[in-house]
Design a protein around this motif. Structure first.
Motif, PDB file in Angstrom:
ATOM      1  N   ASP A   1     -29.410  33.730  35.829  1.00 40.92           N
ATOM      2  CA  ASP A   1     -29.770  32.152  36.183  1.00 40.92           C
ATOM      3  C   ASP A   1     -28.961  31.313  34.979  1.00 40.92           C
ATOM      4  N   ASP A   2     -28.370  31.737  33.359  1.00 42.64           N
ATOM      5  CA  ASP A   2     -29.212  31.214  32.666  1.00 42.64           C
ATOM      6  C   ASP A   2     -27.190  30.761  32.953  1.00 42.64           C
TER       7      ASP A   2
ATOM      8  N   THR B   1     -27.591  41.177  32.951  1.00 44.18           N
ATOM      9  CA  THR B   1     -29.079  40.359  33.168  1.00 44.18           C
ATOM     10  C   THR B   1     -29.176  39.557  34.119  1.00 44.18           C
ATOM     11  N   ALA B   2     -30.252  39.798  35.269  1.00 42.16           N
ATOM     12  CA  ALA B   2     -30.781  38.701  36.015  1.00 42.16           C
ATOM     13  C   ALA B   2     -30.732  37.544  35.521  1.00 42.16           C
ATOM     14  N   VAL B   3     -31.771  37.310  34.094  1.00 39.59           N
ATOM     15  CA  VAL B   3     -32.091  36.185  33.382  1.00 39.59           C
ATOM     16  C   VAL B   3     -30.924  35.597  32.848  1.00 39.59           C
ATOM     17  N   LEU B   4     -29.084  36.455  32.593  1.00 36.68           N
ATOM     18  CA  LEU B   4     -28.887  35.863  31.604  1.00 36.68           C
ATOM     19  C   LEU B   4     -27.584  35.486  33.204  1.00 36.68           C
TER      20      LEU B   4
ATOM     21  N   ARG C   1     -27.312  37.900  39.828  1.00 35.35           N
ATOM     22  CA  ARG C   1     -28.506  38.476  39.695  1.00 35.35           C
ATOM     23  C   ARG C   1     -28.204  39.583  40.059  1.00 35.35           C
TER      24      ARG C   1
ATOM     25  N   GLY D   1     -31.301  37.193  25.849  1.00 37.04           N
ATOM     26  CA  GLY D   1     -31.930  36.301  26.988  1.00 37.04           C
ATOM     27  C   GLY D   1     -32.392  36.997  28.135  1.00 37.04           C
ATOM     28  N   GLU D   2     -32.318  38.109  27.870  1.00 39.06           N
ATOM     29  CA  GLU D   2     -33.814  38.763  28.588  1.00 39.06           C
ATOM     30  C   GLU D   2     -35.146  39.346  28.130  1.00 39.06           C
ATOM     31  N   LYS D   3     -36.566  38.704  28.808  1.00 33.90           N
ATOM     32  CA  LYS D   3     -37.442  38.618  28.958  1.00 33.90           C
ATOM     33  C   LYS D   3     -38.195  39.554  29.938  1.00 33.90           C
ATOM     34  N   ASN D   4     -39.026  40.235  28.812  1.00 33.50           N
ATOM     35  CA  ASN D   4     -40.074  41.026  29.865  1.00 33.50           C
ATOM     36  C   ASN D   4     -41.013  40.552  30.727  1.00 33.50           C
TER      37      ASN D   4
END
Length: 282
Positions: free
Chosen positions: A57-58, A52-55, A41, A279-282
């Motif tokens: 995690d995915d 991205t951090a969310v990716l 991350r 995949g990135e969320k705000n």
């Protein structure tokens, strides 16, 4: 002559939940993957950005499947293909042990190829970040091998201060090769990769860190194989090498090729603003 150490009788099961048992070996896989994703991350966000951090995690699900399926199939194909062809149902009995790092590596590479294609990421840039985190799991896995009293080393001089007698290794003192591997393939390789990854000039050349990992692991594993007892069903291959050393040759060549190629490529400028990434969320 110094007294030879006796292997401490660790319980391979960490805790029982009724009929279920959590083993140290399983915990090493879980902890290695979770810690690796936590580091990933942070690494993907370093400039030039590779995700991205969310990716990151995915990617947890993808890498878990890659490690388990690749590691198991690698062991089946590289080490005991004859046995498993005759007993195909045994392939599913992973609780009896039998995982191959080289197979797991191929599984992770496959997962990265599919993942980066799915999210339109630069494969080599993403692979650079992933490989920095891999030695965490390698080091923990070798510690679990030691706790299980398996994959012990070759006969060692009794005068060696840390020579150890393993319950399943006969009455002779042996090298605790699992600890050698944990320190070299795990801690040392991680420190080298992590320190190198802090340099932006290195991150701007995708593939260099991945190549350094492949070459570094190949060297560390080949070195430790001189102290590790070969698998009884394989023994030594022609020339006195082991299967582990043989499988490290293509890794070393691929690693060198990646590092050379990375320096010849244009500078990688990274991904655009994270708000535009899948995949990135705000």
């Amino acid at each position: 002559m110094l007294p030879v150490l006796m292997f401490p009788q660790f319980d391979p099961v960490l805790v029982h939940f009724g009929p279920l048992a959590v083993r140290w070996y399983a915990l090493s896989y879980i902890l290695g993957i979770v810690l690796g994703i936590m580091l990933l991350r942070k690494l993907v966000a370093l400039p030039p950005r590779a995700g991205t951090a969310v990716l990151a995690d995915d990617f947890l699900t993808w890498v878990t499947i890659g490690v388990l399926v690749g590691g198991r199939l690698g062991y089946v194909l590289f080490y005991q293909p004859g046995y498993y062809l005759s007993h195909p149902l045994s392939i599913l009995q992973v609780w009896h042990g039998g995982m191959s790092f080289h197979g797991g590596a191929l599984g992770v590479i496959t997962a990265m190829v599919l993942f980066t294609w799915r999210y339109k990421l630069n494969f080599l840039a993403f692979a650079d970040r992933v490989t920095v985190a891999v030695p965490i799991g390698l080091g923990l896995g070798r510690l679990a091998n030691f706790i299980n009293g398996e994959l012990w080393g070759r006969e060692a001089p009794a005068s060696l201060p840390w020579a150890m007698i393993f319950p399943t290794g006969g009455p002779i003192p042996r090298h605790p090769s699992q600890l050698y591997e944990s320190l070299t393939e795990g801690l040392l390789l991680f420190l080298v990769l992590y320190i190198t990854s802090r340099r932006q000039s290195v991150r701007e050349h995708p593939g260099f860190l991945a190549g350094m990992f492949l070459a570094g692991y190949a060297c560390a594993r080949s070195f430790c194989e001189f102290f590790r007892e070969p698998d009884s069903f394989l023994g030594y291959l022609p020339g006195g090498i082991t299967m582990g050393q043989l499988l490290c040759i293509p890794m070393l060549l691929a690693g060198i090729a990646l590092m050379v190629n990375a320096r010849r490529q244009p500078i990688y400028t990274g991904l655009p603003d994270p708000q535009n990434q899948p995949g990135e969320k705000n």
